[in-house]
Design an enzyme around this catalytic site. Structure first.
Site: not given
Ligand code: AMP
Length: 279
Positions: A35, A147
């Site tokens: 994030h 991801k």
């Molecule tokens: P989430 O909180 O899981 O909904 O993720 C929020 C954002 O962070 C989304 O756009 C995800 O794709 C991105 N994200 C989550 N994990 C990763 C990671 N390991 N590397 C890059 N982006 C990530």
């Protein structure tokens, strides 16, 4: 950094800062370096940075997953403060979905495969909440991680089809030192599960090696990738896919750039990962 739960204040600040460029980073909180890479990129490219933290109940198809989803808002706010974020929205679910809520945004074909096939209703929840965020924040740019490759493709489709005047900025996957893709769900792994969770990355790397070495039959690549995962007794495969990166349809023959992706349960924790491979 200003933090709000209601929508009114978000609109006011956004309207008062009309002439600034805004970058939005939508998240479900329990923030990690993945994030933070999005937040830093948004900070570097915009005059104002907004982050939303909302565990969106309508995108969870499994009530147990929703209940176990980690929530660390206090810590998240400290991390965002350190990155000089301007605005954070942490709404309770009643504000996002008031009792008479009845509108959803549905993207069709590209939501039917992969994650959409095994998580019914998931993307309907994602596109609906993201459309709401885009309307509320009216960002110039939105930062999304690769991801969640399919999520990015689905949101891109929605932005094009509904003419949102927003630039999507795809950001590379951030991994732990042993290759495990960072995920908020990783904290739910047991110590043994955490060790075995590297099998996703190992399997992707093997898939890429085979393609790089000239293998062109998708079944052969899938079979070897499956073998690697199944050597781990806590792992159960949801899917392993070799797909066309544009429409995410499964391929028989590997001819151009492909997306290899997978969803694997380690005990009861569902993890996803992917890699693009050039041919
Ligand atoms: P989430 O909180 O899981 O909904 O993720 C929020 C954002 O962070 C989304 O756009 C995800 O794709 C991105 N994200 C989550 N994990 C990763 C990671 N390991 N590397 C890059 N982006 C990530």
């Amino acid at each position: 950094m200003q933090t709000f739960q209601d929508i009114e204040n978000i609109r006011k600040i956004r309207a008062a800062e009309q002439s600034k460029t805004w970058g939005l980073v939508p998240t479900m909180g329990a923030l990690h370096e993945g994030h933070m890479s999005l937040v830093r990129r948004a900070r570097a490219e915009n005059e104002r940075v907004a982050v939303s933290i909302f565990v969106n109940p309508i995108q969870f198809n499994n009530p147990d997953d929703l209940e176990k989803y980690p929530r660390t808002v206090e810590r998240d706010l400290m991390l965002l403060e350190d990155e000089d974020v301007d605005l954070v929205w942490t709404p309770p679910k009643e504000i996002v979905y008031p009792p008479r809520f009845q509108t959803h945004v549905a993207v069709e074909k590209i939501t039917q495969v992969l994650e959409g096939a095994t998580r019914p209703g998931h993307f309907l929840g994602v596109t609906t909440v993201v459309a709401k965020l885009f309307n509320m924040f009216q960002p110039h740019r939105a930062y999304l991680g690769q991801k969640d490759y399919q999520q990015l493709a689905v949101i891109r489709q929605m932005v094009n089809d509904l003419n949102f005047p927003i630039e999507l900025v795809p950001c590379p996957i951030v991994r732990e030192a042993d290759g495990l893709a960072m995920s908020s769900r990783n904290v739910n792994l047991s110590a043994e599960g955490r060790q075995q969770a590297t099998c996703l990355y190992q399997s992707l790397v093997r898939g890429k090696e085979l393609i790089d070495a000239g293998e062109r039959t998708a079944t052969n690549v899938r079979r070897e990738m499956t073998d690697i995962v199944l050597k781990h007794d806590r792992a159960t495969i949801d899917y392993i896919s070799i797909a066309n990166p544009d429409n995410l349809n499964e391929l028989e023959t590997i001819e151009r750039k492909v997306l290899i992706s997978m969803a694997v349960f380690i005990d009861s924790v569902r993890l996803i990962d992917n890699m693009e491979v050039e041919v």
